[in-house]
Motif scaffolding. Structure first.
Motif, PDB file in Angstrom:
ATOM      1  N   ASN A   1       0.781  -1.242   0.000  1.00  0.00           N
ATOM      2  CA  ASN A   1       0.000   0.000   0.000  1.00  0.00           C
ATOM      3  C   ASN A   1       0.810   1.289   0.000  1.00  0.00           C
TER       4      ASN A   1
ATOM      5  N   TYR B   1       3.636   7.615   5.147  1.00  0.00           N
ATOM      6  CA  TYR B   1       4.366   7.733   6.425  1.00  0.00           C
ATOM      7  C   TYR B   1       5.027   6.410   6.816  1.00  0.00           C
ATOM      8  N   CYS B   2       4.720   5.312   6.120  1.00  0.00           N
ATOM      9  CA  CYS B   2       4.949   3.979   6.699  1.00  0.00           C
ATOM     10  C   CYS B   2       6.163   3.250   6.111  1.00  0.00           C
TER      11      CYS B   2
ATOM     12  N   VAL C   1       6.714  -0.034   6.654  1.00  0.00           N
ATOM     13  CA  VAL C   1       6.466  -1.482   6.552  1.00  0.00           C
ATOM     14  C   VAL C   1       6.668  -2.070   5.141  1.00  0.00           C
TER      15      VAL C   1
ATOM     16  N   GLN D   1      -0.688  -7.534   7.267  1.00  0.00           N
ATOM     17  CA  GLN D   1      -0.700  -6.063   7.317  1.00  0.00           C
ATOM     18  C   GLN D   1      -2.011  -5.532   6.769  1.00  0.00           C
TER      19      GLN D   1
ATOM     20  N   HIS E   1      -7.494  -2.903   6.042  1.00  0.00           N
ATOM     21  CA  HIS E   1      -7.404  -1.573   5.419  1.00  0.00           C
ATOM     22  C   HIS E   1      -8.809  -1.197   4.950  1.00  0.00           C
TER      23      HIS E   1
ATOM     24  N   GLN F   1      -6.447   6.509  10.682  1.00  0.00           N
ATOM     25  CA  GLN F   1      -5.217   7.341  10.593  1.00  0.00           C
ATOM     26  C   GLN F   1      -5.500   8.832  10.707  1.00  0.00           C
TER      27      GLN F   1
ATOM     28  N   ARG G   1      -3.986   7.042   1.509  1.00  0.00           N
ATOM     29  CA  ARG G   1      -4.812   5.991   2.110  1.00  0.00           C
ATOM     30  C   ARG G   1      -5.895   5.476   1.155  1.00  0.00           C
TER      31      ARG G   1
HETATM   32 FE1  SF4 Z   1       1.906   0.640   6.529  1.00  0.00          FE
HETATM   33 FE2  SF4 Z   1      -0.511  -0.454   6.987  1.00  0.00          FE
HETATM   34 FE3  SF4 Z   1      -0.201   1.485   5.105  1.00  0.00          FE
HETATM   35 FE4  SF4 Z   1       0.806  -0.993   4.707  1.00  0.00          FE
HETATM   36  S1  SF4 Z   1      -1.398  -0.419   4.907  1.00  0.00           S
HETATM   37  S2  SF4 Z   1       1.829   0.952   4.296  1.00  0.00           S
HETATM   38  S3  SF4 Z   1       1.454  -1.556   6.793  1.00  0.00           S
HETATM   39  S4  SF4 Z   1       0.055   1.678   7.350  1.00  0.00           S
END
Ligand code: SF4
Ligand code: 5AD
Length: 446
Positions: free
Chosen positions: A164, A168-169, A171, A206, A245, A272, A284
């Motif tokens: 995704n 900011y992420c 992961v 995730q 999500h 978020q 998002r």
């Molecule tokens: Fe990070 Fe969750 Fe966005 Fe994936 S969906 S980038 S793990 S916040």
């Protein structure tokens, strides 16, 4: 000869359930080698620090802990210091460890925990250091052992990675691209867990809503299909999942909540931010209106559903008005609970480069206001449980008192009540006598 037999190990885990579950796997592999768990790193011959890179304070805590290992190593030259997890997938972290923490013996990443026993064996035998990191991998390793943290509930990975790229992420950079396990493998694992007394499974990923498995015959299995399959496993009592999500939550999954008795009526649905413009800058792929419409649809189909969320304050460029949109969203949704985070710069992510970072004191002020709003909402929702009878899976006794049992309702609320420890692992009816901000109190109904 097995040099690891009888060695004492201690695992220190930072971060999410995914990491906790990886630590269970590491513990399982060590116990297969004859190693024995101990409670502190000071008593151990082998320490493993499983790291998280989602926010900066986890980085700081990690380096603090790493510093403490030096003394243990000085006392015991046979001691093996190991680090793994998300932080190890970042080159700048590896460079820092090599230059400033030379007492670390083994470094491995998120994609190759299966390699750990071999690395440990080599380091113990040959007195060398080991560093093995894979950038990503396309296959999934099956069949690793796991030493569960809880007797009656278990995590089950259904997928790995994330596609995704929320701005900011970190992961997607540390856990790689999405890969789904085969449905047959997941069902087999859960059957084995049930045979070993597990009553509740939490399916981990995730973004579980984008689960896309392939059956042996080549046909597809989406997340809702998987839930229906698991719901049919005899002896299993409860199914939970995280994280969802909002952009991918299907009507089919909402229907699964209605159809599947074992699927707990609880969803963690990270929002978020309550501001559409911030959500767009976060990448998002939904806006405030879509999120609120989704919550409404969920509540319409599953009226008793409890909802929790994650919220970040102080994302770059967040104005006071945008922050207030988050406050009003929290009020409108009425969350049962929420994890609140101060935005934290993560090197390598797009938002780290934005030049309108929010000053720390503004972030803290907004954070405090948000926490007050969230807590007020939780207290209000929990108070509404007073008098209700809830089904509680008894998980254990309270740390303070052996006669107080603790467990979770179907909606994931923590409940304390008086009872005998022989009830651990059973689902009992509990009448709620008090709803507090973070938990409930109750009494067993005969
Ligand atoms: Fe990070 Fe969750 Fe966005 Fe994936 S969906 S980038 S793990 S916040
Ligand atoms: N700063 C603050 N919070 C973050 N999260 C993820 N990345 C960051 C960051 N850079 C939060 C999100 C996510 C949760 C697991 O951590 O809210 O849902």
């Amino acid at each position: 000869m097995n040099l690891l037999k009888g060695k004492k190990y201690n695992i220190i885990t930072f971060g999410c359930q995914m990491n906790e579950h990886d630590s269970e796997t590491i513990a399982g592999m060590l116990q297969e080698k004859g190693c024995i768990p101990v409670l502190t790193k000071e008593e151990s011959d082998i320490t493993i620090i499983n790291t998280c890179s989602v926010r900066e304070n986890a980085d700081k805590r990690f380096f603090g802990t790493l510093g403490q290992l030096k003394k243990i190593k000085e006392k015991n030259p046979e001691y093996v210091a190991c680090v793994c997890g998300c932080m190890m997938q970042q080159q700048h972290i590896i460079d820092t460890i090599k230059s400033k923490y030379p007492w670390v013996d083994i470094i491995f990443g998120t994609h190759n925990i299966d390699r750990f026993p071999e690395l440990l064996d080599k380091v113990t035998r040959e007195k060398v250091k080991a560093l093995e990191i894979l950038e990503d991998r396309s296959d999934i390793i099956e069949g690793l052992p796991a030493k569960r943290l809880y007797k009656h509930k278990s995590f089950v990975n259904i997928m790995y990675g994330c596609n995704n790229f929320c701005t900011y992420c970190i992961v997607p950079y540390t856990r790689g691209r999405e890969k789904s396990r085969k449905p047959e493998h997941i069902v087999d694992e859960i059957r084995r867990l049930v045979a070993d007394d597990v009553k509740e499974v939490t399916l981990l990923g995730q973004n579980v809503n984008s689960y896309s498995g392939t059956f042996d015959d080549g046909s597809r299995c989406d997340f809702a299909d998987l839930i229906y399959l698991i719901n049919d496993i005899e002896g299993l009592e409860r199914i939970r999942f995280m994280t969802s999500h909002p952009k991918d939550l299907s009507d089919k999954l909402i229907q699964a909540f209605v159809d599947c008795r074992k699927l707990c009526k609880y969803i963690h649905l990270p929002v978020q931010s309550g501001s559409s413009s911030v959500l767009s800058r976060m990448n998002r792929k939904y806006d405030r209106e879509k999120y609120l419409a989704l919550v409404e649809k969920l509540r319409k189909s599953v009226p008793e559903i409890t909802i929790s969320t994650d919220i970040i304050v102080g994302f770059p460029g967040e104005t006071e008005e945008e922050f207030e949109d988050t406050l009003t969203l929290v009020e409108t949704v009425g969350y049962d609970s929420a994890f609140t985070f101060l935005y934290s710069i993560r090197t390598g992510t797009p938002a780290a480069e934005y030049d309108d970072q929010i000053p720390e004191e503004v972030k803290h002020d907004r954070f405090n206001r948000l926490v007050d709003a969230v807590n007020e909402g939780s207290a209000h929702r929990n108070a509404a449980y007073e008098g209700r009878i809830e089904k509680v899976l008894v998980e254990g006794t309270s740390k303070k008192d052996d006669n107080t049992l603790t467990g979770r309702t179907d909606g994931f609320k923590l409940v304390d009540f008086q009872g005998d420890s022989s009830l651990i692992g059973q689902i009992v009816d509990v009448q709620i006598t008090e709803g507090k901000t973070f938990s409930l109190k109750g009494r067993i109904v005969e």
